[in-house]
Design a protein around this motif. Structure first.
Motif, PDB file in Angstrom:
ATOM      1  N   GLY A 220      -2.094   6.940  -4.288  1.00  0.00           N
ATOM      2  CA  GLY A 220      -2.659   5.643  -4.672  1.00  0.00           C
ATOM      3  C   GLY A 220      -1.656   4.507  -4.635  1.00  0.00           C
ATOM      4  N   LEU A 221      -0.379   4.809  -4.483  1.00  0.00           N
ATOM      5  CA  LEU A 221       0.658   3.780  -4.409  1.00  0.00           C
ATOM      6  C   LEU A 221       0.801   3.328  -2.960  1.00  0.00           C
ATOM      7  N   LYS A 222      -0.149   2.571  -2.471  1.00  0.00           N
ATOM      8  CA  LYS A 222      -0.201   2.195  -1.058  1.00  0.00           C
ATOM      9  C   LYS A 222       0.487   0.873  -0.765  1.00  0.00           C
ATOM     10  N   ASP A 223       0.735   0.089  -1.784  1.00  0.00           N
ATOM     11  CA  ASP A 223       1.358  -1.219  -1.563  1.00  0.00           C
ATOM     12  C   ASP A 223       2.798  -1.049  -1.088  1.00  0.00           C
ATOM     13  N   GLU A 224       3.217  -1.988  -0.245  1.00  0.00           N
ATOM     14  CA  GLU A 224       4.576  -1.927   0.281  1.00  0.00           C
ATOM     15  C   GLU A 224       5.615  -2.045  -0.831  1.00  0.00           C
ATOM     16  N   GLU A 225       5.248  -2.736  -1.910  1.00  0.00           N
ATOM     17  CA  GLU A 225       6.190  -2.885  -3.013  1.00  0.00           C
ATOM     18  C   GLU A 225       6.447  -1.546  -3.724  1.00  0.00           C
ATOM     19  N   ASP A 226       5.507  -0.615  -3.589  1.00  0.00           N
ATOM     20  CA  ASP A 226       5.648   0.697  -4.238  1.00  0.00           C
ATOM     21  C   ASP A 226       6.244   1.760  -3.310  1.00  0.00           C
ATOM     22  N   GLU A 228       9.337   2.400  -2.308  1.00  0.00           N
ATOM     23  CA  GLU A 228      10.514   3.102  -2.816  1.00  0.00           C
ATOM     24  C   GLU A 228      10.154   4.042  -3.954  1.00  0.00           C
ATOM     25  N   VAL A 229       9.271   3.583  -4.861  1.00  0.00           N
ATOM     26  CA  VAL A 229       8.831   4.428  -5.973  1.00  0.00           C
ATOM     27  C   VAL A 229       8.081   5.650  -5.442  1.00  0.00           C
ATOM     28  N   ARG A 230       7.269   5.431  -4.425  1.00  0.00           N
ATOM     29  CA  ARG A 230       6.485   6.536  -3.847  1.00  0.00           C
ATOM     30  C   ARG A 230       7.398   7.621  -3.295  1.00  0.00           C
ATOM     31  N   MET A 231       8.451   7.227  -2.579  1.00  0.00           N
ATOM     32  CA  MET A 231       9.380   8.203  -2.007  1.00  0.00           C
ATOM     33  C   MET A 231      10.133   8.959  -3.097  1.00  0.00           C
ATOM     34  N   LYS A 232      10.507   8.251  -4.178  1.00  0.00           N
ATOM     35  CA  LYS A 232      11.210   8.915  -5.273  1.00  0.00           C
ATOM     36  C   LYS A 232      10.306   9.933  -5.967  1.00  0.00           C
ATOM     37  N   LEU A 233       9.045   9.589  -6.138  1.00  0.00           N
ATOM     38  CA  LEU A 233       8.116  10.506  -6.802  1.00  0.00           C
ATOM     39  C   LEU A 233       7.846  11.745  -5.944  1.00  0.00           C
ATOM     40  N   LEU A 234       7.732  11.535  -4.637  1.00  0.00           N
ATOM     41  CA  LEU A 234       7.528  12.689  -3.731  1.00  0.00           C
ATOM     42  C   LEU A 234       8.739  13.624  -3.777  1.00  0.00           C
ATOM     43  N   SER A 235       9.952  13.027  -3.820  1.00  0.00           N
ATOM     44  CA  SER A 235      11.166  13.850  -3.917  1.00  0.00           C
ATOM     45  C   SER A 235      11.191  14.617  -5.228  1.00  0.00           C
ATOM     46  N   ARG A 236      10.741  13.949  -6.296  1.00  0.00           N
ATOM     47  CA  ARG A 236      10.691  14.621  -7.590  1.00  0.00           C
ATOM     48  C   ARG A 236       9.725  15.801  -7.572  1.00  0.00           C
ATOM     49  N   MET A 237       8.615  15.656  -6.905  1.00  0.00           N
ATOM     50  CA  MET A 237       7.626  16.739  -6.816  1.00  0.00           C
ATOM     51  C   MET A 237       8.145  17.907  -5.990  1.00  0.00           C
ATOM     52  N   VAL A 238       9.002  17.619  -4.996  1.00  0.00           N
ATOM     53  CA  VAL A 238       9.599  18.683  -4.198  1.00  0.00           C
ATOM     54  C   VAL A 238      10.617  19.454  -5.033  1.00  0.00           C
ATOM     55  N   GLU A 239      11.413  18.725  -5.816  1.00  0.00           N
ATOM     56  CA  GLU A 239      12.441  19.363  -6.640  1.00  0.00           C
ATOM     57  C   GLU A 239      11.834  20.197  -7.763  1.00  0.00           C
ATOM     58  N   LYS A 240      10.795  19.654  -8.393  1.00  0.00           N
ATOM     59  CA  LYS A 240      10.177  20.326  -9.533  1.00  0.00           C
ATOM     60  C   LYS A 240       8.681  20.531  -9.246  1.00  0.00           C
TER      61      LYS A 240
END
Length: 248
Positions: A220-226, A228-240
Motif C-alpha cells: 500500500g506504500l505506493k507513493d514515491e515519498e514512501d 525508501e521506507v518501503r525498501m527498508k520494510l521489505l528488508s526487515r521482512m526478509v531478515e525476520k
C-alpha cells in the motif's frame, strides 16, 4: 587174392562218421536277417529319441534366454531410458527464473507416477541423468566426499532445490505478486496466466495471516515519498520472517 566178404561190405557202405558229417552239412543254417533288422530298428528309435531330446533342450534354453532378456529389457535401466526420452535437460538460469523447482514441477507427474515402480536409487539416477554437464559437476562437487548414491530420492530433491533455486527472496516474490497489474497489450487470459505463475512461485499457500497483513501494508506504500521506507520494510521482512504488522 581172395577178399573177405565183410571187408567188401564195409567198403560199399559209407562210414557212420562220414554220414553224420554229410547230414550236418546238408542241414540249412538258421536265418539271422530278422536280428539285424531288429537291431537297425532299435538304432533308429534311439536316434529319434536323441533328436527329440536335443530339440527339447534347445527349446528350453531358448525360452530361458528369452525370459532373461525380457527381465533385462523391462528392468530399471530400461524404464529409466524410456522415461528419459520424455524429459528435457535441466540448465540452471536464475535470472530467467529457470530453477530446479520450476523444472521438476513440469515433470513431477511423470517422475512420481510413471517412475513409481523404480527403486529409490534408480530414481536418483534418473534425476541426475537430466542435469546439464555444468549442473552435474557442480552437484558432485557440492556433496563431496560422498557420492550421489549415498542419498535417497527425497534427499536428492532437497539438495537440488537448494543448489539450483531462485536467488530472489520469498518476500520479494510475494511483494511482486501482489503488485501485479494488467498491461494494455495483455488479454485477460494472459494476465491470469501471469497471476497463476507468480502466485505459485511466491508460495502464498500456508502464508501466515500476520505475514499477509505485512505484505498488504508494504504494497500500500505506493507513493514515491514512501519508496525508501518501503525498501527498508521489505528488508526487515526478509531478515525476520515472523515480523508482525505492529513491529513494522
Amino acid at each position: 587174392m581172395m577178399l573177405n566178404p565183410d571187408d567188401l561190405k564195409d567198403e560199399q557202405q559209407p562210414s557212420r562218421s562220414n554220414h553224420e558229417s554229410h547230414r550236418q552239412s546238408t542241414v540249412a543254417e538258421p536265418n539271422t536277417a530278422w536280428i539285424h533288422e531288429m537291431f537297425e530298428q532299435q538304432q533308429c528309435i534311439l536316434h529319434q529319441q536323441q533328436e527329440a531330446f536335443l530339440k527339447q533342450q534347445e527349446c528350453f534354453l531358448t525360452r530361458m534366454m528369452s525370459s532373461m532378456n525380457m527381465r533385462e529389457s523391462f528392468g530399471p535401466e530400461f524404464l529409466i531410458d524410456s522415461l528419459a526420452k520424455h524429459l528435457t535437460e535441466f540448465g540452471y538460469d536464475p535470472k530467467e527464473n529457470v530453477t530446479f523447482v520450476a523444472w521438476y514441477r513440469r515433470f513431477e507427474g511423470l517422475i512420481e507416477k510413471d517412475a513409481a515402480k523404480l527403486p529409490d536409487d534408480a530414481k536418483v539416477r534418473l534425476l541426475l541423468r537430466e542435469l546439464g554437464m555444468a549442473e552435474h559437476q557442480r552437484y558432485n562437487s557440492y556433496i563431496l566426499p560422498k557420492n550421489p548414491g549415498d542419498f535417497g530420492f527425497a534427499g536428492t530433491i532437497v539438495k537440488l532445490r537448494t543448489m539450483f533455486g531462485s536467488k530472489e527472496s520469498d518476500v520479494s516474490k510475494r511483494y511482486k505478486c501482489l503488485q501485479l497489474q494488467k498491461t494494455r497489450t495483455e488479454d485477460y487470459v494472459t494476465f491470469s496466466c501471469r497471476i497463476n505463475k507468480a502466485t505459485l512461485e511466491a508460495e502464498l499457500v500456508g502464508l501466515s495471516e500476520e505475514t499477509f497483513k505485512c505484505l498488504i501494508f508494504v504494497c500500500g506504500l505506493k507513493d514515491e515519498e514512501d519508496a525508501e521506507v518501503r525498501m527498508k520494510l521489505l528488508s526487515r521482512m526478509v531478515e525476520k520472517k515472523d515480523v508482525t504488522l505492529a513491529q513494522l
